[in-house]
Write a protein that holds these residues in place. Sequence first.
Motif, PDB file in Angstrom:
ATOM      1  N   GLU A 100       0.744  -0.946  -0.094  1.00 46.99           N
ATOM      2  CA  GLU A 100       0.186  -0.506  -0.117  1.00 46.99           C
ATOM      3  C   GLU A 100       0.842   0.856   0.137  1.00 46.99           C
ATOM      4  O   GLU A 100       0.839   1.981  -0.617  1.00 46.99           O
ATOM      5  CB  GLU A 100      -0.880  -0.401   1.268  1.00 46.99           C
ATOM      6  CG  GLU A 100      -1.653  -0.822   0.834  1.00 46.99           C
ATOM      7  CD  GLU A 100      -3.451  -0.550  -0.240  1.00 46.99           C
ATOM      8  OE1 GLU A 100      -3.339   0.644  -0.355  1.00 46.99           O
ATOM      9  OE2 GLU A 100      -3.830  -1.786  -0.335  1.00 46.99           O
ATOM     10  N   SER A 101       1.536   1.166   0.931  1.00 42.66           N
ATOM     11  CA  SER A 101       3.103   2.450   0.991  1.00 42.66           C
ATOM     12  C   SER A 101       4.412   1.841   1.444  1.00 42.66           C
ATOM     13  O   SER A 101       4.130   0.832   1.768  1.00 42.66           O
ATOM     14  CB  SER A 101       2.728   3.381   1.945  1.00 42.66           C
ATOM     15  OG  SER A 101       3.772   4.305   2.149  1.00 42.66           O
ATOM     16  N   VAL A 102       4.811   2.394  -0.377  1.00 40.79           N
ATOM     17  CA  VAL A 102       6.328   1.582   0.441  1.00 40.79           C
ATOM     18  C   VAL A 102       7.681   3.231  -0.172  1.00 40.79           C
ATOM     19  O   VAL A 102       7.449   4.189  -0.614  1.00 40.79           O
ATOM     20  CB  VAL A 102       6.374   0.742  -0.643  1.00 40.79           C
ATOM     21  CG1 VAL A 102       6.916   1.380  -1.820  1.00 40.79           C
ATOM     22  CG2 VAL A 102       8.284   0.080  -0.709  1.00 40.79           C
ATOM     23  N   GLY A 103       8.809   2.864   0.681  1.00 41.30           N
ATOM     24  CA  GLY A 103       9.750   4.585   0.652  1.00 41.30           C
ATOM     25  C   GLY A 103       9.319   4.536  -0.980  1.00 41.30           C
ATOM     26  O   GLY A 103       9.722   5.448  -2.069  1.00 41.30           O
ATOM     27  N   SER A 104      10.171   3.710  -2.186  1.00 42.33           N
ATOM     28  CA  SER A 104      10.548   3.004  -2.982  1.00 42.33           C
ATOM     29  C   SER A 104      10.968   2.091  -3.360  1.00 42.33           C
ATOM     30  O   SER A 104      11.021   0.746  -2.717  1.00 42.33           O
ATOM     31  CB  SER A 104      12.117   4.136  -3.632  1.00 42.33           C
ATOM     32  OG  SER A 104      12.632   2.869  -4.492  1.00 42.33           O
ATOM     33  N   THR A 105      10.395   1.354  -4.251  1.00 43.49           N
ATOM     34  CA  THR A 105       9.908  -0.103  -5.225  1.00 43.49           C
ATOM     35  C   THR A 105      11.434  -0.588  -5.595  1.00 43.49           C
ATOM     36  O   THR A 105      11.511  -1.770  -5.551  1.00 43.49           O
ATOM     37  CB  THR A 105       8.958   0.185  -6.499  1.00 43.49           C
ATOM     38  OG1 THR A 105       9.361   0.742  -7.099  1.00 43.49           O
ATOM     39  CG2 THR A 105       7.617   0.344  -5.680  1.00 43.49           C
ATOM     40  N   ASN A 106      12.224   0.153  -5.240  1.00 42.58           N
ATOM     41  CA  ASN A 106      13.519  -0.096  -6.021  1.00 42.58           C
ATOM     42  C   ASN A 106      14.478  -0.401  -4.521  1.00 42.58           C
ATOM     43  O   ASN A 106      15.251  -0.980  -4.919  1.00 42.58           O
ATOM     44  CB  ASN A 106      14.335   1.647  -6.878  1.00 42.58           C
ATOM     45  CG  ASN A 106      14.232   1.181  -8.255  1.00 42.58           C
ATOM     46  OD1 ASN A 106      13.123   0.333  -8.865  1.00 42.58           O
ATOM     47  ND2 ASN A 106      15.414   1.575  -9.225  1.00 42.58           N
ATOM     48  N   ILE A 107      14.359   0.896  -3.932  1.00 49.78           N
ATOM     49  CA  ILE A 107      15.048   0.604  -2.469  1.00 49.78           C
ATOM     50  C   ILE A 107      14.505  -1.030  -2.440  1.00 49.78           C
ATOM     51  O   ILE A 107      14.816  -1.623  -1.408  1.00 49.78           O
ATOM     52  CB  ILE A 107      14.718   1.123  -1.533  1.00 49.78           C
ATOM     53  CG1 ILE A 107      15.598   2.796  -2.076  1.00 49.78           C
ATOM     54  CG2 ILE A 107      15.635   1.025  -0.353  1.00 49.78           C
ATOM     55  CD1 ILE A 107      14.914   3.873  -0.879  1.00 49.78           C
ATOM     56  N   GLN A 108      12.861  -1.351  -2.141  1.00 46.01           N
ATOM     57  CA  GLN A 108      12.326  -2.094  -2.144  1.00 46.01           C
ATOM     58  C   GLN A 108      12.972  -3.877  -2.563  1.00 46.01           C
ATOM     59  O   GLN A 108      13.686  -4.761  -1.847  1.00 46.01           O
ATOM     60  CB  GLN A 108      11.184  -2.418  -2.054  1.00 46.01           C
ATOM     61  CG  GLN A 108      10.373  -3.490  -0.984  1.00 46.01           C
ATOM     62  CD  GLN A 108      10.993  -4.185   0.681  1.00 46.01           C
ATOM     63  OE1 GLN A 108      10.220  -3.038   1.161  1.00 46.01           O
ATOM     64  NE2 GLN A 108      11.506  -4.851   0.860  1.00 46.01           N
ATOM     65  N   ALA A 109      12.768  -3.528  -4.302  1.00 41.09           N
ATOM     66  CA  ALA A 109      13.648  -4.483  -4.389  1.00 41.09           C
ATOM     67  C   ALA A 109      14.824  -5.266  -4.583  1.00 41.09           C
ATOM     68  O   ALA A 109      15.280  -6.168  -4.370  1.00 41.09           O
ATOM     69  CB  ALA A 109      13.254  -4.024  -6.199  1.00 41.09           C
ATOM     70  N   LYS A 110      15.497  -3.535  -4.230  1.00 44.36           N
ATOM     71  CA  LYS A 110      17.579  -4.297  -4.113  1.00 44.36           C
ATOM     72  C   LYS A 110      17.747  -5.085  -2.663  1.00 44.36           C
ATOM     73  O   LYS A 110      18.235  -5.949  -2.553  1.00 44.36           O
ATOM     74  CB  LYS A 110      18.140  -2.949  -4.334  1.00 44.36           C
ATOM     75  CG  LYS A 110      18.200  -2.211  -5.690  1.00 44.36           C
ATOM     76  CD  LYS A 110      19.906  -1.633  -5.238  1.00 44.36           C
ATOM     77  CE  LYS A 110      18.926   0.342  -5.409  1.00 44.36           C
ATOM     78  NZ  LYS A 110      19.335   0.731  -4.633  1.00 44.36           N
ATOM     79  N   ILE A 111      16.131  -4.948  -1.595  1.00 40.19           N
ATOM     80  CA  ILE A 111      17.361  -5.433  -0.288  1.00 40.19           C
ATOM     81  C   ILE A 111      16.299  -6.889  -0.372  1.00 40.19           C
ATOM     82  O   ILE A 111      16.833  -7.450   0.515  1.00 40.19           O
ATOM     83  CB  ILE A 111      15.933  -4.445   0.391  1.00 40.19           C
ATOM     84  CG1 ILE A 111      16.102  -3.074   1.224  1.00 40.19           C
ATOM     85  CG2 ILE A 111      15.380  -5.453   2.185  1.00 40.19           C
ATOM     86  CD1 ILE A 111      14.900  -2.391   1.795  1.00 40.19           C
ATOM     87  N   ASP A 112      14.726  -6.821  -1.155  1.00 35.97           N
ATOM     88  CA  ASP A 112      14.587  -8.027  -1.875  1.00 35.97           C
ATOM     89  C   ASP A 112      15.342  -9.122  -2.736  1.00 35.97           C
ATOM     90  O   ASP A 112      15.568 -10.719  -2.454  1.00 35.97           O
ATOM     91  CB  ASP A 112      13.304  -8.196  -2.054  1.00 35.97           C
ATOM     92  CG  ASP A 112      11.946  -7.481  -1.723  1.00 35.97           C
ATOM     93  OD1 ASP A 112      12.308  -7.807  -0.311  1.00 35.97           O
ATOM     94  OD2 ASP A 112      10.489  -7.605  -2.441  1.00 35.97           O
ATOM     95  N   ALA A 113      16.406  -8.575  -3.555  1.00 33.91           N
ATOM     96  CA  ALA A 113      17.113  -9.412  -3.563  1.00 33.91           C
ATOM     97  C   ALA A 113      18.317  -9.882  -3.409  1.00 33.91           C
ATOM     98  O   ALA A 113      18.858 -11.007  -3.700  1.00 33.91           O
ATOM     99  CB  ALA A 113      17.481  -8.120  -5.115  1.00 33.91           C
ATOM    100  N   GLU A 114      18.333  -9.185  -2.072  1.00 37.11           N
ATOM    101  CA  GLU A 114      20.035  -9.650  -1.528  1.00 37.11           C
ATOM    102  C   GLU A 114      19.530 -10.415  -0.594  1.00 37.11           C
ATOM    103  O   GLU A 114      20.384 -11.197  -0.711  1.00 37.11           O
ATOM    104  CB  GLU A 114      20.105  -8.046  -0.687  1.00 37.11           C
ATOM    105  CG  GLU A 114      21.609  -6.524  -1.224  1.00 37.11           C
ATOM    106  CD  GLU A 114      22.284  -7.180  -2.044  1.00 37.11           C
ATOM    107  OE1 GLU A 114      22.767  -7.987  -1.320  1.00 37.11           O
ATOM    108  OE2 GLU A 114      22.791  -6.067  -2.336  1.00 37.11           O
ATOM    109  N   ASN A 115      17.674 -10.708  -0.212  1.00 34.95           N
ATOM    110  CA  ASN A 115      17.586 -11.433   0.703  1.00 34.95           C
ATOM    111  C   ASN A 115      16.928 -12.574  -0.548  1.00 34.95           C
ATOM    112  O   ASN A 115      16.916 -13.884   0.424  1.00 34.95           O
ATOM    113  CB  ASN A 115      16.195 -10.836   1.297  1.00 34.95           C
ATOM    114  CG  ASN A 115      17.246 -10.076   2.430  1.00 34.95           C
ATOM    115  OD1 ASN A 115      18.373 -10.061   3.055  1.00 34.95           O
ATOM    116  ND2 ASN A 115      16.347  -8.850   2.848  1.00 34.95           N
TER     117      ASN A 115
END
Length: 335
Positions: A85-100
């Motif tokens: 519903e809300s996120v700081g930045s989809t790119n930042i979240q995607a990078k976190i998820d990719a790292e994990n």
Amino acid sequence: MKKEILGILRIRDGFVSGQELSRLLGVSRTAIWKTVEQLKKEGYAIEAVRNRGYLLTNADDVYSQNELEQRIVTKWAGKPVSFYESVGSTNIQAKIDAENGASHGTLIAAEMQTAGRGRRGREWNSPPGSNLYFSLILKPDFPPAAASMLTLVMAFAIARGIESTADEEGVPQNGRKPAEIKWPNDIVINGKKVCGILTEMSAERDYIHYVVIGCGVNVRKQDFLPEVAAKATDLESEFGKKISRSRLLANIMKAFESEYDIFLEKKTLEDLKDRYNAILVNRNREVCVLDPKGKYSGVAGGINELGELLVELPDGGVKQVYAGEVSVRGIYGYV
């Protein structure tokens, strides 16, 4: 169970009884009723009539995890979906998820961003209920030097997705301005920007850990800030009707998967460049190249197989312009 109920209601022309849903899904009618009520709260227009059952009357305005999972019918692009519903930045979240450990093809989508970013760190206004904000995680098996071309692949896919959605939504082709590309990755309609793309990569010298392609598409009619109003637009204003965000994102994923698989065959844009050039708004126009070493002007000819813009100089020479180093502007305006 939401996904299963929606899937059944979508393929039926009429009402589906609670008893039938209960039998098909192996749950109680009370569980069916509770799930339908949850779907209604998410925005689904579901009619419930005693002794008849449930009827899905409209899902086009719904933008959610369930709706995206229902609409995205690709093999891998956009799967799985993580919706916020809300996120700081989809790119930042995607990078976190990719790292994990998020897999190749994972889609991060959001209703709004609180810290959206554009190229060169510029802020990207990301209000709720208006636009598409999404990032796609890729984990390709090719050298980092080829990754910059993925931005152009996504740009072309978005242009294709917009056109497919306009056709499906019944926007008349007669007089409709097509989606075009301002090199390398801005999507424009009627000379105004409707989409921006930001690609980021984590890599070593000869190995890519992951690539994240972040996109923002202006969909709903909106009032732009004065400093961008002259060069920004939205799909609703251009097409004269509401566009389903979920349908649009699903069509973009479908187009990207197709174009990415073609790109992988040669790991160049050789099989894409002619179609890309056909909708390149810069082509055959005089442009100003803002190079850190000094700006210069010339006529844009199109891209080569590496995605570089070919610019013919006044002396007849041709420069190959690499997207990561420069910006290109029209001599008399944005395009």
